[in-house]
Design an enzyme around this catalytic site. Structure first.
Site, PDB file in Angstrom:
ATOM      1  N   HIS A  81      88.943 -10.451  26.361  1.00  0.00           N
ATOM      2  CA  HIS A  81      88.153  -9.316  26.039  1.00  0.00           C
ATOM      3  C   HIS A  81      88.703  -7.808  26.411  1.00  0.00           C
ATOM      4  O   HIS A  81      88.808  -7.371  25.576  1.00  0.00           O
ATOM      5  CB  HIS A  81      86.676  -9.181  26.992  1.00  0.00           C
ATOM      6  CG  HIS A  81      85.674 -10.549  26.229  1.00  0.00           C
ATOM      7  ND1 HIS A  81      83.892 -10.332  26.126  1.00  0.00           N
ATOM      8  CD2 HIS A  81      85.813 -11.414  25.233  1.00  0.00           C
ATOM      9  CE1 HIS A  81      83.268 -10.704  25.944  1.00  0.00           C
ATOM     10  NE2 HIS A  81      84.050 -11.690  24.746  1.00  0.00           N
ATOM     11  N   ASP A  82      89.573  -8.170  27.262  1.00  0.00           N
ATOM     12  CA  ASP A  82      90.309  -6.980  27.159  1.00  0.00           C
ATOM     13  C   ASP A  82      91.294  -6.747  26.188  1.00  0.00           C
ATOM     14  O   ASP A  82      91.998  -5.773  25.981  1.00  0.00           O
ATOM     15  CB  ASP A  82      91.852  -6.877  29.140  1.00  0.00           C
ATOM     16  CG  ASP A  82      92.167  -6.380  29.328  1.00  0.00           C
ATOM     17  OD1 ASP A  82      92.380  -5.260  28.763  1.00  0.00           O
ATOM     18  OD2 ASP A  82      93.232  -6.707  29.575  1.00  0.00           O
ATOM     19  N   VAL A  85      90.281  -5.018  22.421  1.00  0.00           N
ATOM     20  CA  VAL A  85      90.568  -4.265  22.583  1.00  0.00           C
ATOM     21  C   VAL A  85      91.193  -3.412  23.022  1.00  0.00           C
ATOM     22  O   VAL A  85      91.957  -3.395  24.644  1.00  0.00           O
ATOM     23  CB  VAL A  85      88.755  -3.995  23.407  1.00  0.00           C
ATOM     24  CG1 VAL A  85      88.393  -1.849  23.488  1.00  0.00           C
ATOM     25  CG2 VAL A  85      88.238  -4.427  23.190  1.00  0.00           C
ATOM     26  N   GLY A  87      93.839  -3.629  23.189  1.00  0.00           N
ATOM     27  CA  GLY A  87      95.691  -3.489  23.797  1.00  0.00           C
ATOM     28  C   GLY A  87      95.400  -4.930  24.996  1.00  0.00           C
ATOM     29  O   GLY A  87      93.950  -4.532  25.650  1.00  0.00           O
ATOM     30  N   ASP A  89      95.560  -3.785  28.366  1.00  0.00           N
ATOM     31  CA  ASP A  89      95.931  -2.991  28.920  1.00  0.00           C
ATOM     32  C   ASP A  89      94.619  -2.731  30.248  1.00  0.00           C
ATOM     33  O   ASP A  89      94.763  -1.577  30.939  1.00  0.00           O
ATOM     34  CB  ASP A  89      95.743  -1.777  28.503  1.00  0.00           C
ATOM     35  CG  ASP A  89      94.486  -1.302  27.691  1.00  0.00           C
ATOM     36  OD1 ASP A  89      93.728  -2.203  28.062  1.00  0.00           O
ATOM     37  OD2 ASP A  89      93.965  -1.103  26.854  1.00  0.00           O
ATOM     38  N   SER A  91      91.768  -2.630  30.100  1.00  0.00           N
ATOM     39  CA  SER A  91      90.716  -1.287  29.930  1.00  0.00           C
ATOM     40  C   SER A  91      89.346  -2.280  30.887  1.00  0.00           C
ATOM     41  O   SER A  91      88.517  -1.024  30.773  1.00  0.00           O
ATOM     42  CB  SER A  91      90.073  -0.943  28.792  1.00  0.00           C
ATOM     43  OG  SER A  91      90.582  -1.831  28.084  1.00  0.00           O
ATOM     44  N   PRO A 178      84.620 -11.185  18.053  1.00  0.00           N
ATOM     45  CA  PRO A 178      84.158 -12.157  18.167  1.00  0.00           C
ATOM     46  C   PRO A 178      82.734 -11.851  18.417  1.00  0.00           C
ATOM     47  O   PRO A 178      82.519 -12.461  20.118  1.00  0.00           O
ATOM     48  CB  PRO A 178      84.775 -13.111  17.319  1.00  0.00           C
ATOM     49  CG  PRO A 178      86.262 -12.456  17.730  1.00  0.00           C
ATOM     50  CD  PRO A 178      86.175 -11.715  18.940  1.00  0.00           C
ATOM     51  N   ASP A 260      79.988 -26.044  26.604  1.00  0.00           N
ATOM     52  CA  ASP A 260      80.896 -28.161  26.134  1.00  0.00           C
ATOM     53  C   ASP A 260      79.915 -28.038  27.100  1.00  0.00           C
ATOM     54  O   ASP A 260      79.573 -28.818  28.280  1.00  0.00           O
ATOM     55  CB  ASP A 260      81.992 -28.076  26.678  1.00  0.00           C
ATOM     56  CG  ASP A 260      82.473 -29.466  26.183  1.00  0.00           C
ATOM     57  OD1 ASP A 260      81.785 -30.183  26.134  1.00  0.00           O
ATOM     58  OD2 ASP A 260      83.675 -29.978  27.123  1.00  0.00           O
ATOM     59  N   THR A 263      81.652 -32.493  28.899  1.00  0.00           N
ATOM     60  CA  THR A 263      82.904 -32.197  29.864  1.00  0.00           C
ATOM     61  C   THR A 263      83.078 -30.686  30.816  1.00  0.00           C
ATOM     62  O   THR A 263      83.679 -29.762  30.077  1.00  0.00           O
ATOM     63  CB  THR A 263      83.864 -32.901  29.991  1.00  0.00           C
ATOM     64  OG1 THR A 263      84.919 -32.087  28.428  1.00  0.00           O
ATOM     65  CG2 THR A 263      83.869 -34.193  29.438  1.00  0.00           C
TER      66      THR A 263
END
Length: 342
Positions: A81-82, A85, A87, A89, A91, A178, A260, A263
């Site tokens: 997730h970093d 958004v 790149g 960095d 944030s 996504p 999952d 496992t």
């Protein structure tokens, strides 16, 4: 005419020369796009300034995962997730300030982003050893790798030298990451914006193999998707019945599920086997197998070979970690990951 035709090097000398060339080439390997003055990420970036940084991060993640195995998936998710958004960095780690709203408040992070205190603890240990040297973005990238390895996943070399952002983007977090109910074309488009291709889409979806997610009945395709109140026909009906028990039509939103179920504690290729069996938890999971022939073939390939999945996953996550890093004099090295220095 070259003198080498008359004086060919002895076999031993030739081998030594080839070995030396390989060492010189390996030592100069860099990754990523230049952010300032031609600077790039480098696997040996902290070799002199903080030689024990990887050891410190590895120890911190080992302690965290021993207390709660879920931290591995949480940190891996934060890294994802970093990078999506602005790149890679750091944030995503920032709290809100007077000049910006935190990405932690976005739809993608608000109810599910975890592990910030783990990064805080590791950062404090790194600061003690090497003050004002190692970025939060690099610590997050290393911790994501180490958590994956601790859960049985692949190891990869992490290029380093990222610097930290001095701002965050709430809108970017809402729009660029996504979502569980995105169509396959939307997911591919969001990856493409970051310089990632369809192979990366499928490989990096393997992140979910050790993840848990607070989800809604809409995310799970359990009700009304067919117009008659029945589950989506692409969902295994026995699996759907079990999900409906845990996530009723009303009052079950934000139920925690393992992505999952087979496992959940091990990073492996079981996620792809589940997709083939129509047991993908989220809408965005199952479309990888049903949405196109290209993604179907990749899912099948990874389901059949854990080794092939690991090889491609390692390539794809290094590629993801190279999305628009701040380097050189851009950004800063945050003292505390939750806030900018000034």
């Amino acid at each position: 005419m070259s003198l080498s035709l008359f004086f060919p090097p002895p076999p031993l000398l030739l081998l030594l020369l080839l070995h030396l060339s390989f060492i010189l080439l390996s030592s100069s390997v860099c990754f990523g796009q230049a952010g300032n003055g031609g600077a790039k990420l480098n696997v040996k970036f902290y070799e002199q300034s903080c030689p024990k940084v990887e050891e410190i991060v590895r120890k911190g993640m080992a302690e965290a995962v021993s207390q709660n195995p879920r931290w591995a998936a949480s940190i891996l998710r934060l890294h994802f997730h970093d990078c999506f958004v602005k790149g890679c960095d750091g944030s995503v780690l920032l709290d809100s300030s007077g000049s910006f709203l935190s990405e932690k408040r976005s739809n993608s992070n608000r109810d599910s982003a975890r592990g910030f205190e783990i990064i805080d603890k590791i950062k404090a240990a790194v600061e003690k050893a090497c003050p004002n040297t190692v970025s939060c973005a690099d610590i997050l990238a290393l911790a994501a790798r180490d958590g994956t390895v601790l859960r049985g996943g692949p190891n990869w070399v992490v290029p380093l030298g990222r610097r930290d952002s001095i701002s965050a983007s709430l809108s970017g977090s809402n729009n660029d990451i996504p979502q569980p109910n995105n169509t396959l074309s939307t997911i591919i488009t969001k990856f493409k914006r970051q310089g990632l291709n369809v192979v990366d889409v499928v490989a990096l979806s393997g992140n979910y193999v050790i993840g848990v997610e607070p989800v809604t009945s809409e995310d799970l395709r359990l009700y009304n998707q067919t117009g008659n109140g029945l589950p989506d026909i692409t969902l295994d009906q026995t699996y759907a019945a079990n999900l409906r028990t845990a996530c009723p039509r009303s009052g079950g939103d934000q139920t925690i599920f393992s992505l999952d179920f087979t496992t959940p504690a091990t990073f492996d290729n079981q996620y792809f086997k589940n997709l083939i069996a129509n047991k993908g938890l989220l809408s965005s999971d199952e479309v990888l197998f049903t949405g196109s022939n290209v993604t179907m073939e990749l899912v099948t390939k990874f389901a059949e070979s854990n080794d092939q999945f690991f090889v491609q996953y390692s390539k794809s996550i290094v590629k993801m970690g190279n999305i628009s890093p701040l380097v050189g004099s851009h950004g800063e090295i945050r003292k505390i990951c939750r806030r900018v220095n000034h």
